[in-house]
Write an enzyme that holds these catalytic residues in place. Structure first.
Site, short mmCIF file in Angstrom:
data_model
loop_
_atom_site.label_atom_id
_atom_site.label_comp_id
_atom_site.label_asym_id
_atom_site.label_seq_id
_atom_site.Cartn_x
_atom_site.Cartn_y
_atom_site.Cartn_z
N ASP A 65 72.66 55.33 39.78
CA ASP A 65 72.30 54.31 38.81
C ASP A 65 73.36 54.10 37.74
OD1 ASP A 65 69.87 54.10 40.16
OD2 ASP A 65 68.87 55.53 38.85
N GLY A 93 56.28 53.51 39.98
CA GLY A 93 56.20 53.50 41.44
C GLY A 93 55.19 54.49 41.94
N GLU A 149 50.55 51.91 39.24
CA GLU A 149 49.89 51.17 40.29
C GLU A 149 48.37 51.38 40.31
OE1 GLU A 149 52.09 52.29 43.74
OE2 GLU A 149 53.88 51.18 43.12
N MET A 193 49.95 44.08 45.37
CA MET A 193 50.50 44.84 46.49
C MET A 193 49.61 44.67 47.73
SD MET A 193 51.93 48.26 44.57
CE MET A 193 50.31 48.77 44.02
N TYR A 208 49.71 45.01 50.79
CA TYR A 208 50.24 45.74 51.95
C TYR A 208 49.69 47.16 51.89
CZ TYR A 208 53.78 46.06 48.20
OH TYR A 208 54.42 46.18 46.99
N TRP A 260 58.30 43.47 49.20
CA TRP A 260 58.67 44.90 49.19
C TRP A 260 59.08 45.29 50.59
CZ3 TRP A 260 59.52 48.65 45.65
CH2 TRP A 260 59.75 49.93 46.16
#
Length: 371
Positions: free
Chosen positions: A70, A97, A140, A196, A198, A340
Site C-alpha cells: 500500500d 471487509g 458488513e 452485497m 452475492y 466485487w
C-alpha cells in the site's frame, strides 16, 4: 408538437441517466502481487473505484493492511492516479471487509466516542494524503446491540466529511432484515448503499446454489425465494426504507464451487461434501481459463449458468448473465451496479475480450457500444 416531442425526449434522457449509471468497482489490492495492477484497468469503465481494504486498530485508528504494497509500492496512489486517465472517476477508500475480527473492532470503535474520533481523524488523514474522494465503510454485519452505535458513527463521519465534500458509502448485507440496519436513517445519511447481492450460497449452505442469482428458483423454499436473489434483495431494501437511487446492487465477478456428494446429482440443491475448486470461490478469469470444457447449464429461472465436471460444481456469472442482470438494474431504476471484484474479470483477455464482464456491464447500461 415540437415542444411536446422535446419534453418527451428530455424525460427519457433524464430517466436514462438518473438511474443505473454508477459503476462501482471494488479492487482487491492484494491481487497486485499476482500481476493484476490498477494500470491494467480501463478507468473509463468505472464511475467509482473502491480500494479494498484498509483495516482497523483496536483504538479506532485505521490501519494500513500491507505497508509494503500500500505504501512502499505506492498502491494507494497508483489507484487514485486512475483519475488522471478518467477525470470524472471517484476513488473511495474501503475500510473493514469480511476479515476475521473486523466486526468486533467496528463494534468496539462505534461504541466509544474517543475511538470514533480517532477513526474519523485517521481516515481523514489517509483520504487527504492519498487523494481519495471518500470512505466506504465495510462494517458488513452489525448486530442488534450495534444498531444505534452504527447510526451514530455514520452521522459523525458524515458531519466531518461534509466540509470536504467527501463521499460516504457502506457495504451491506443483501438481507436488510437480518442485521441491525436502520434503513431509513442510512438512506438519509449515505450517498449510497452497496448491497452485497452475492454469496447467496456457499460452504455454509445445505446444498449447491447460485452465488449471485437474479431471480429465485422453484427448487428453493419460501425464505430462500424471498431472500437469496438480487430481485428479492432490491425489493426488501426498498420495503425497509431505502430509495432505489441510493442502492447499488452487487454483481459478482466470481462464483461458488462445491464438491458433490454424488456426481450424478449435479443440479441446484444437490448435496455436497466440501467446497470445490478455487478454494470454493473461483473468480471469472479462473473459470474461463481452467474449466471451459466442463458441462455448462443455463438456468432460465435464475438467469445464471452453472458448470459441472465429475464431482465438481460451480455456480457463477458469465457475460450473458451479467448483461441480463445489469439490464434489470437499469430498467428498475436502481442507483447503479456494484462489482466485487473488478480484478476477477478476464483482465488480460486470456479467454477473449479484455475485461469482458465489465464491458458487458457498460454495454447493458448503454455507456459503450459493446458485445
Amino acid at each position: 408538437m415540437y415542444l411536446k416531442s422535446l419534453l418527451i425526449c428530455l424525460a427519457v434522457f433524464i430517466q436514462h441517466f438518473a438511474a443505473g449509471t454508477k459503476v462501482i468497482c471494488y479492487y482487491e489490492s492484494w491481487n497486485a502481487y499476482d500481476g493484476y495492477n490498477p494500470e491494467d484497468f480501463d478507468a473509463s469503465l468505472c464511475t467509482h473505484v473502491n480500494y479494498a481494504f484498509i483495516g482497523l486498530w483496536e483504538d479506532g485508528n485505521v490501519r494500513v493492511e500491507d505497508d509494503s504494497l500500500d505504501i512502499d509500492q505506492g498502491l494507494y496512489k497508483r489507484v487514485t492516479d486512475l483519475k488522471l486517465k478518467n477525470p470524472d472517476l471517484k476513488v473511495l477508500l474501503s475500510v473493514g471487509g469480511g476479515s476475521d475480527g473486523a466486526a468486533e473492532l467496528f463494534s468496539g470503535m462505534a461504541a466509544d466516542a474517543g475511538k470514533r474520533g480517532a477513526f474519523i481523524g485517521s481516515a481523514s488523514y489517509f483520504i487527504s494524503t492519498y487523494n481519495f474522494d471518500g470512505l466506504d465503510i465495510d462494517w458488513e454485519y452489525p448486530y442488534e446491540n450495534d444498531r444505534d452505535n452504527y447510526i451514530n458513527l455514520l452521522e459523525q463521519v458524515r458531519s466531518a466529511f461534509n466540509e470536504h465534500g467527501w463521499l460516504l458509502t457502506v457495504a451491506a448485507s443483501a438481507d436488510p432484515n437480518g442485521y441491525a440496519y436502520n434503513v431509513p436513517r442510512m438512506n438519509e445519511i449515505l450517498d449510497w448503499i452497496n448491497v452485497m447481492t452475492y454469496d447467496m450460497y456457499g460452504s455454509w449452505s445445505s446444498y449447491t446454489g447460485q452465488c449471485s442469482p437474479l431471480y429465485a428458483s422453484s427448487v428453493e423454499d419460501e425464505w430462500e425465494r424471498n431472500t437469496l436473489n438480487l430481485a428479492a434483495a432490491g425489493n426488501n431494501w426498498v420495503n425497509a426504507g431505502a430509495s432505489k437511487d441510493k442502492l447499488a446492487m452487487g454483481i459478482a465477478f466470481y462464483g461458488r464451487s462445491f464438491t458433490l456428494s454424488d456426481p450424478n446429482q449435479h443440479g441446484l440443491h444437490a448435496p455436497f461434501d466440501s467446497i470445490g475448486v478455487g478454494d470454493g470461490a473461483p473468480n471469472y478469469r479462473q473459470i474461463c481459463e481452467n474449466y471451459d470444457s466442463w458441462t455448462r447449464v443455463w438456468d432460465d429461472e435464475q438467469k445464471n449458468p452453472y458448470k459441472y465436471s465429475g464431482n465438481q460444481w460451480i455456480g457463477y456469472d458469465d457475460p450473458d448473465s451479467i448483461w441480463i442482470k445489469t439490464d434489470y438494474i437499469k430498467n428498475n431504476n436502481f442507483g447503479g451496479v456494484m462489482i466485487w471484484p473488478i480484478d476477477g474479470d478476464d483482465v488480460h483477455g486470456t479467454c477473449g475480450m479484455v475485461q469482458t464482464l465489465l464491458k458487458h456491464v457498460n454495454g447493458a447500461l448503454g455507456n459503450i457500444d459493446c458485445c
